[in-house]
Design a protein around this motif. Structure first.
Motif, PDB file in Angstrom:
ATOM      1  N   THR A 314       0.935 -31.403  20.021  1.00 38.34           N
ATOM      2  CA  THR A 314       1.191 -30.289  20.938  1.00 38.34           C
ATOM      3  C   THR A 314      -0.152 -29.648  21.237  1.00 38.34           C
ATOM      4  N   ASN A 315      -0.619 -29.726  22.487  1.00 42.11           N
ATOM      5  CA  ASN A 315      -1.908 -29.092  22.761  1.00 42.11           C
ATOM      6  C   ASN A 315      -1.711 -27.616  23.083  1.00 42.11           C
ATOM      7  N   LEU A 316      -2.762 -26.816  22.858  1.00 42.98           N
ATOM      8  CA  LEU A 316      -2.627 -25.358  22.850  1.00 42.98           C
ATOM      9  C   LEU A 316      -3.451 -24.663  23.924  1.00 42.98           C
ATOM     10  N   GLY A 317      -4.002 -25.400  24.873  1.00 41.83           N
ATOM     11  CA  GLY A 317      -4.805 -24.744  25.887  1.00 41.83           C
ATOM     12  C   GLY A 317      -4.668 -25.333  27.269  1.00 41.83           C
ATOM     13  N   ARG A 318      -3.953 -26.436  27.384  1.00 42.46           N
ATOM     14  CA  ARG A 318      -3.821 -27.122  28.672  1.00 42.46           C
ATOM     15  C   ARG A 318      -2.509 -26.691  29.325  1.00 42.46           C
ATOM     16  N   VAL A 319      -2.430 -25.415  29.648  1.00 36.12           N
ATOM     17  CA  VAL A 319      -1.164 -24.814  30.048  1.00 36.12           C
ATOM     18  C   VAL A 319      -0.670 -25.355  31.388  1.00 36.12           C
ATOM     19  N   GLY A 320      -1.587 -25.755  32.267  1.00 38.92           N
ATOM     20  CA  GLY A 320      -1.179 -26.216  33.595  1.00 38.92           C
ATOM     21  C   GLY A 320      -0.308 -27.448  33.555  1.00 38.92           C
ATOM     22  N   SER A 321      -0.603 -28.378  32.644  1.00 39.13           N
ATOM     23  CA  SER A 321       0.199 -29.590  32.448  1.00 39.13           C
ATOM     24  C   SER A 321       0.249 -29.863  30.939  1.00 39.13           C
ATOM     25  N   PRO A 322       1.089 -29.141  30.226  1.00 36.97           N
ATOM     26  CA  PRO A 322       1.057 -29.215  28.764  1.00 36.97           C
ATOM     27  C   PRO A 322       1.702 -30.480  28.214  1.00 36.97           C
ATOM     28  N   ALA A 323       1.356 -30.777  26.965  1.00 39.56           N
ATOM     29  CA  ALA A 323       2.035 -31.822  26.199  1.00 39.56           C
ATOM     30  C   ALA A 323       2.585 -31.144  24.952  1.00 39.56           C
ATOM     31  N   ILE A 324       3.888 -31.028  24.872  1.00 35.83           N
ATOM     32  CA  ILE A 324       4.540 -30.291  23.789  1.00 35.83           C
ATOM     33  C   ILE A 324       5.367 -31.262  22.962  1.00 35.83           C
ATOM     34  N   ARG A 325       4.965 -31.414  21.707  1.00 35.75           N
ATOM     35  CA  ARG A 325       5.565 -32.372  20.779  1.00 35.75           C
ATOM     36  C   ARG A 325       5.587 -33.771  21.414  1.00 35.75           C
ATOM     37  N   TYR A 326       4.416 -34.236  21.796  1.00 34.80           N
ATOM     38  CA  TYR A 326       4.277 -35.519  22.493  1.00 34.80           C
ATOM     39  C   TYR A 326       4.090 -36.653  21.491  1.00 34.80           C
ATOM     40  N   ARG A 327       4.957 -37.639  21.570  1.00 37.35           N
ATOM     41  CA  ARG A 327       4.850 -38.826  20.725  1.00 37.35           C
ATOM     42  C   ARG A 327       3.759 -39.731  21.290  1.00 37.35           C
ATOM     43  N   THR A 328       2.650 -39.841  20.571  1.00 36.48           N
ATOM     44  CA  THR A 328       1.514 -40.599  21.081  1.00 36.48           C
ATOM     45  C   THR A 328       1.716 -42.106  20.996  1.00 36.48           C
ATOM     46  N   GLY A 329       2.600 -42.572  20.096  1.00 40.03           N
ATOM     47  CA  GLY A 329       2.759 -44.005  19.873  1.00 40.03           C
ATOM     48  C   GLY A 329       1.702 -44.583  18.958  1.00 40.03           C
ATOM     49  N   ASP A 330       0.820 -43.727  18.417  1.00 38.62           N
ATOM     50  CA  ASP A 330      -0.253 -44.187  17.532  1.00 38.62           C
ATOM     51  C   ASP A 330       0.169 -44.025  16.070  1.00 38.62           C
ATOM     52  N   GLN A 331      -0.033 -45.083  15.287  1.00 42.25           N
ATOM     53  CA  GLN A 331       0.254 -45.013  13.860  1.00 42.25           C
ATOM     54  C   GLN A 331      -0.972 -44.501  13.123  1.00 42.25           C
ATOM     55  N   VAL A 332      -0.736 -43.531  12.228  1.00 43.52           N
ATOM     56  CA  VAL A 332      -1.834 -42.910  11.491  1.00 43.52           C
ATOM     57  C   VAL A 332      -1.421 -42.723  10.031  1.00 43.52           C
ATOM     58  N   GLU A 333      -2.425 -42.417   9.203  1.00 44.28           N
ATOM     59  CA  GLU A 333      -2.175 -42.125   7.790  1.00 44.28           C
ATOM     60  C   GLU A 333      -2.959 -40.878   7.409  1.00 44.28           C
ATOM     61  N   LEU A 334      -2.270 -39.923   6.797  1.00 46.73           N
ATOM     62  CA  LEU A 334      -2.908 -38.683   6.378  1.00 46.73           C
ATOM     63  C   LEU A 334      -3.834 -38.930   5.189  1.00 46.73           C
ATOM     64  N   ASP A 335      -5.038 -38.380   5.264  1.00 43.02           N
ATOM     65  CA  ASP A 335      -5.956 -38.400   4.135  1.00 43.02           C
ATOM     66  C   ASP A 335      -5.915 -37.010   3.495  1.00 43.02           C
ATOM     67  N   PRO A 336      -5.306 -36.862   2.305  1.00 41.77           N
ATOM     68  CA  PRO A 336      -5.150 -35.532   1.706  1.00 41.77           C
ATOM     69  C   PRO A 336      -6.374 -35.034   0.958  1.00 41.77           C
TER      70      PRO A 336
END
Length: 460
Positions: A314-336
């Motif tokens: 969810t981007n926080l500054g691109r109000v003109g054409s926002p992406a809110i809870r957008y599924r990117t399709g990219d697989q990632v792994e959290l590094d804690p």
């Protein structure tokens, strides 16, 4: 960039996540207040999901737990909206005459989607690049080269303007051959190159053909993006060795903006710019979010299962054409693990691991093309390759075409072509549990790419 804004970035990146969440919550509420009722795409989406987004609902929203109250958005949602409402769709918070920028997706995973930005939203995109350049310690005095033709894809348009705003000398490399671009960058003493990993390797190949010593050039850093490569150790090492320069992996999308980069202190992962977005990692099958904050608070524990899933932004500054809870399709792994750079921004171990829609099923094994590239790039004899899925007797078979340093494929010598083909097959079999067909091809018979490489082809 105003120093107060820069201080905010520095402070938030190193502040406790509770403070970052407060910042994100207030910015998300501001975005939702502007978008609700003004943006036809999201207004309709929220109505279909259970009702209009009221002021009381916005004011009561808390992160991260309440984010699930908003529905997920997919690229198919945007694409379908564009088909029904051409040419720009309805994800427009303002009248179209308020927009001054148009870009579109590359079309790698479907029909291109056009994206409009207002001047204010475009400044937010440049702010993101300012953070990326700051993390790579690139600024006034640097000469940043952009060796590609500027088309409608977002590409490095924003990086070009962001670098200029930061005080860098920008070197545009459009309208040239690879040989001309390379000489242009060297003659003008570029210190930074922005391109895809594939094109960094292509320029190194051209340099070898032209007897140009890249290691003696002024280039000290390359920012690569647009495809896997910067996060693949063998690819990264090959680029760094050829250029004698540090590679920084970067991630972004036309739909969400430029939102992740490596820090100097710990290569091999991506920090997400959580000052400018809210990131989630979800189970792609169920859509359920993993507990990122809980995992980070617990730190890296022995025997703890890694959080791996699909990145949602969810981007926080691109109000003109926002992406809110957008599924990117990219697989990632959290590094804690805490990062040596001191930033508490979410870090993705190994960067983008693969695209879920690119995944291949070969002999019962689910394989990402990037996993195959990891193996192929470990062989210095492999110059270029193409992955082809061929269906034979109702079974998918992977055929890999490879250009090598041996030249003409029918040359046989001790430890030469046939030995290389066997070693590639065995390496893939040992690590991915299937045996592909590996075929050498003529030199320069496989395509070279300036932008995103398209090495994956499905054939009958």
């Amino acid at each position: 960039m105003e120093s107060a804004q820069l201080r905010t970035w520095h402070q938030l990146a190193r502040s406790p996540r509770s403070e970052l969440r407060v910042w994100q919550t207030e910015r998300l509420r501001s975005v939702l207040r502007t978008v609700a009722g003004s943006n036809p795409f999201y207004s309709d989406k929220w109505k279909r999901a259970g009702g209009e987004l009221s002021e009381s609902a916005i004011s009561s929203l808390r992160l991260p737990g309440d984010l699930g109250r908003l529905p997920l958005t997919t690229k198919a949602d945007f694409s379908g909206d564009h088909h029904v409402h051409p040419p720009f769709g309805t994800n427009l918070t303002f009248a179209t005459d308020q927009y001054t920028r148009m870009h579109q997706t590359s079309g790698t995973t479907g029909d291109p989607v056009r994206w409009l930005d207002t001047p204010e939203s475009w400044q937010w995109v440049l702010d993101c690049w300012d953070q990326i350049f700051e993390m790579a310690e690139i600024g006034q005095g640097d000469r940043v080269g952009f060796p590609f033709s500027f088309g409608p894809f977002l590409g490095f348009w924003a990086a070009f303007e962001g670098a200029a705003r930061r005080g860098c000398l920008c070197l545009p490399g459009g309208g040239m051959s690879s040989e001309e671009r390379l000489r242009f960058l060297i003659e003008n003493r570029a210190t930074v190159i922005c391109c895809t990993p594939t094109y960094a390797l292509r320029l190194a190949e051209v340099a070898a053909e032209q007897k140009i010593d890249l290691k003696s050039s002024a280039v000290t850093k390359l920012i690569v993006a647009g495809e896997p490569g910067g996060n693949i150790p063998a690819v990264c090492d090959r680029i760094q060795n050829a250029w004698a320069a540090r590679v920084f992996d970067h991630w972004g999308m036309t739909e969400v903006g430029p939102l992740a980069t490596e820090c100097i202190e710990q290569p091999g992962g991506l920090h997400l710019l959580e000052t400018e977005c809210i990131a989630e990692i979800i189970d792609p099958a169920t859509g359920e979010s993993f507990d990122i904050d809980g995992t980070l608070a617990a730190g890296s524990q022995p025997n703890a299962a890694p959080i791996r899933g699909e990145l949602v932004i969810t981007n926080l500054g691109r109000v003109g054409s926002p992406a809110i809870r957008y599924r990117t399709g990219d697989q990632v792994e959290l590094d804690p693990r805490p990062c040596p750079c001191g930033r508490n921004l979410l870090r993705l171990n190994g960067g983008i691991l693969g695209r879920l829609d690119d995944m291949l099923t070969i002999r019962g094994n689910n394989v990402f093309p990037s996993a195959i590239e990891v193996i192929l790039r470990e062989f210095p004899e492999v110059l270029e390759f193409s992955l082809n899925v061929v269906t034979r007797e109702a079974m998918p078979q992977l055929v890999i075409e490879i250009e090598t340093t041996f030249g003409v494929p029918d040359i046989e010598e001790a430890g030469g072509m046939s030995d290389l083909m066997d070693r590639v097959k065995n390496a893939i079999h040992e690590r991915l549990h299937f045996r592909p067909e590996v075929i050498p091809v003529e030199p320069h018979s496989l395509p070279r790419f300036e932008h995103k490489a398209r090495r994956h082809v499905r054939k009958r």
